[in-house]
Motif scaffolding. Structure first.
Motif, PDB file in Angstrom:
ATOM      1  N   ASN A 382       0.834  -1.214   0.000  1.00  0.00           N
ATOM      2  CA  ASN A 382       0.000   0.000   0.000  1.00  0.00           C
ATOM      3  C   ASN A 382       0.856   1.246   0.000  1.00  0.00           C
ATOM      4  O   ASN A 382       2.055   1.191   0.259  1.00  0.00           O
ATOM      5  N   ARG A 383       0.209   2.366  -0.240  1.00  0.00           N
ATOM      6  CA  ARG A 383       0.892   3.652  -0.114  1.00  0.00           C
ATOM      7  C   ARG A 383      -0.068   4.625   0.555  1.00  0.00           C
ATOM      8  O   ARG A 383      -1.247   4.324   0.709  1.00  0.00           O
ATOM      9  N   GLU A 384       0.443   5.767   0.941  1.00  0.00           N
ATOM     10  CA  GLU A 384      -0.419   6.771   1.546  1.00  0.00           C
ATOM     11  C   GLU A 384      -0.585   7.932   0.587  1.00  0.00           C
ATOM     12  O   GLU A 384       0.367   8.348  -0.075  1.00  0.00           O
ATOM     13  N   VAL A 385      -1.827   8.412   0.522  1.00  0.00           N
ATOM     14  CA  VAL A 385      -2.109   9.521  -0.384  1.00  0.00           C
ATOM     15  C   VAL A 385      -2.684  10.680   0.430  1.00  0.00           C
ATOM     16  O   VAL A 385      -3.622  10.494   1.209  1.00  0.00           O
ATOM     17  N   SER A 386      -2.104  11.842   0.219  1.00  0.00           N
ATOM     18  CA  SER A 386      -2.496  13.018   0.990  1.00  0.00           C
ATOM     19  C   SER A 386      -3.867  13.538   0.543  1.00  0.00           C
ATOM     20  O   SER A 386      -4.175  13.607  -0.649  1.00  0.00           O
ATOM     21  N   PHE A 387      -4.697  13.901   1.539  1.00  0.00           N
ATOM     22  CA  PHE A 387      -6.058  14.358   1.274  1.00  0.00           C
ATOM     23  C   PHE A 387      -6.333  15.600   2.096  1.00  0.00           C
ATOM     24  O   PHE A 387      -5.971  15.675   3.273  1.00  0.00           O
TER      25      PHE A 387
END
Ligand code: ATP
Ligand code: MG
Length: 558
Positions: A382-387
């Protein structure tokens, strides 16, 4: 292992030829193949078919496959082409046994030519090529003998020696085989074996000024290398009689003789498959070199982002046949999507951004949402996506008013932001020309994907991709269309094939907004920009630039 019985996969007719010979007692240990490119250009997808056939047999029967450069035409050949060919074959996943050159055999070929002269089977002709062609005539009636056909042996030997030592100018004379000017096969009407070419050769330098023709070099090279099966394309079927004649007439110690067998060329719609014409595109700067991603070359396809296994699968699906046909380009796209779907890392990028503000999302808040790198394969992680409150979405993913078939964002309707929340369109802001400059929406705070709530599982009709306005990277992308506007650009010989070039085959898109994890991309991987297609990193200069390999679905109307 015994290969006489079929290995279960569907057999093509070349397979059948080999297997029936094995049944009749041909020793499997003597199977040997070769791939014989002329180093006068880069390899194209048609060559890939030939490579897959020859190296495919090598794998199937555990037999050696030589790479042989058919370097008999020094004016058109060079080292750059040799290096690119080697590189492309390796990239396609094949290894050759020996690296050979027809030029390695120039001495041997010369000696054999002298032998043919001594046997009264070759002579020096002082006429030019035009005259020789005239005398050949037409298949339906016999040709005319050259006035030099009956030269005596010693004169022929002397003249041939003089040809070799640079006594004559190009075009002054040639060496011809003395076969049959009445043969219905035009290739048997005293074919040319040597012509004078005053051009330095990339390997033999200035050692030779006479060079063997394809027909004189090819079969003899096969014989020297102990090739058992010499596969080539159908246009050489009419050369086969000559291929056999030369082999029959050279002095031989070996019992096993090579056989030429022919299969149909690969043709693909909306492109061309001839090195000469591809060279023309390169030299006239219609494309950005041999490796332009629109080119049907192996190097172009690599740069476009087509993986080698997709090309191999394509060649398998196309199969081997005895009849020429045109394969739809869409089949290659299909094979590409099939491989990339499993291989590509997923990312979000907005090609034509418009701002989206979530009215009820807290000011200044920032979340890192979890996204799968490849939903087909959990090992990609997985990766993290900024929101945050302000995002970009694709301009085409919003319509103020919409009908029941529109599943993207509009006023009063819901969509899910990929890996994020469900939002509903509220209102828009426009400039004085009526162009939308900003979209306002509300979100359902309990609907975040993966949060485990009932709302997170709630299904809405559409999902759209997005990028955080406060945390993203600007990149460039190149989008491609077919290089030619018509299916068979080189069919009509009266018209320059270049007039069919599609001027809109390359669209450069700047200021594409991509999620910030794009900083970690590498040249070794393949990417999917979700909903936008598969992309390959092309350069890291200044900004990251990506080439679109193929869209996710076929968007071409044919
Ligand atoms: P081009 O006309 O593009 O220059 P070529 O046949 O002259 O092609 P070569 O370098 O002589 O190119 O070809 C090497 C091998 O690849 C030959 O055995 C040839 O028959 C095969 N080949 C070339 N083009 C195709 C094609 N379109 N489909 C299948 N095999 C091909
Ligand atoms: Mg050729």
């Amino acid at each position: 292992m015994n290969h006489i019985e079929s290995v279960g996969k569907s057999e093509n007719f070349l397979d059948q030829i080999i297997r029936s010979e094995l049944r009749e007692g041909f020793d499997e240990k003597n199977l040997k193949f070769r791939f014989p490119p002329e180093p006068n250009g880069y390899l194209h997808i048609g060559h890939a078919k030939s490579i897959c056939i020859n190296f495919g047999f090598g794998k199937e029967f555990s037999s050696p496959v030589n790479l042989r450069f058919d370097d008999t035409n020094p004016e058109k050949e060079n080292i750059e082409f040799i290096d690119s060919i080697k590189n492309d074959i390796k990239w396609l996943g094949f290894n050759w046994d020996e690296e050979c050159y027809a030029s390695n055999y120039f001495d041997q070929l010369y000696d054999w030519a002298v032998h043919l002269i001594r046997e009264g089977k070759a002579y020096v002709d002082d006429q030019d090529q035009v005259k020789i062609a005239e005398q050949r005539g037409v298949p339906s009636s016999p040709g005319t003998n050259s006035p030099y056909r009956e030269r005596d042996l010693q004169t022929n030997l002397d003249l041939f020696h003089k040809m070799k030592i640079n006594h004559f100018k190009p075009g002054e004379c040639v060496l011809r085989a003395k076969i049959d000017m009445e043969s219905p096969n035009m290739h048997m009407r005293d074919p040319i074996m040597y012509r004078i070419i005053n051009h330095e050769h990339h390997r033999t330098k200035d050692k030779w000024v006479i060079y063997p023709t394809y027909d004189w070099a090819h079969g003899q090279s096969d014989y020297i290398e102990n090739i058992s099966h010499s596969f080539c394309t159908l246009e050489f079927e009419v050369h086969r009689e000559l291929y056999d004649w030369f082999i029959e007439n050279i002095p031989k110690k070996k019992k096993l003789l090579p056989k030429q067998r022919e299969f149909a060329r690969l043709n693909i719609s909306y492109t061309i498959m001839s090195k000469r014409k591809l060279l023309e595109l390169v030299e006239s700067n219609v494309v950005d070199g041999w490796s332009d991603p629109r080119m049907p070359t192996i190097s172009g396809m690599r740069r476009r982002g087509i993986p080698p296994d997709a090309i191999r699968n394509f060649c398998d699906k196309v199969g081997v046949s005895k009849r020429e046909n045109i394969i739809d380009f869409a089949l290659l796209d299909f094979c590409t999507r099939e491989v990339l779907n499993k291989k590509a890392y997923r990312l979000m990028a907005v090609l034509d951004p418009v701002e989206l503000e979530i009215i009820n999302y807290p000011e200044g808040k920032n979340e890192m949402l979890t996204a799968e790198n490849n939903q087909e394969d959990s090992s990609y992680g997985n990766r993290e996506v900024s929101f945050s409150k302000n995002l970009y979405i694709e301009r085409e993913d919003f319509k103020e008013e919409s009908n029941r078939k529109y599943f993207r964002l509009s006023i009063g309707k819901e969509v899910r932001l990929k890996n994020g929340y469900i939002i509903m369109g509220d209102r828009v802001e426009k400039d004085k020309n009526g162009k939308i400059t900003k979209i306002f929406c509300t979100y359902d705070p309990n609907s975040r994907s993966g949060s485990g709530t009932d709302e997170s599982l709630r299904k809405v009709k559409g999902t759209i991709h997005w990028v955080d306005k406060n945390n993203h990277e600007i990149i460039n992308v190149n989008l491609y269309d077919r290089l030619f506007k018509i299916q068979s650009p080189d069919e009509n010989k009266e018209v320059d094939f270049k007039s069919h070039i599609n001027e809109n085959s390359l669209i450069k898109v700047k200021n594409v907004c991509a999620e910030s994890s794009i900083k970690n991309v590498s040249f070794d991987n393949y990417y999917q920009f979700q909903r936008k297609g598969y992309f390959k990193l092309d350069s890291k200069n200044d900004k990251l630039t990506f080439n679109r390999t193929v869209t996710l679905r076929d968007t071409w109307k044919s």
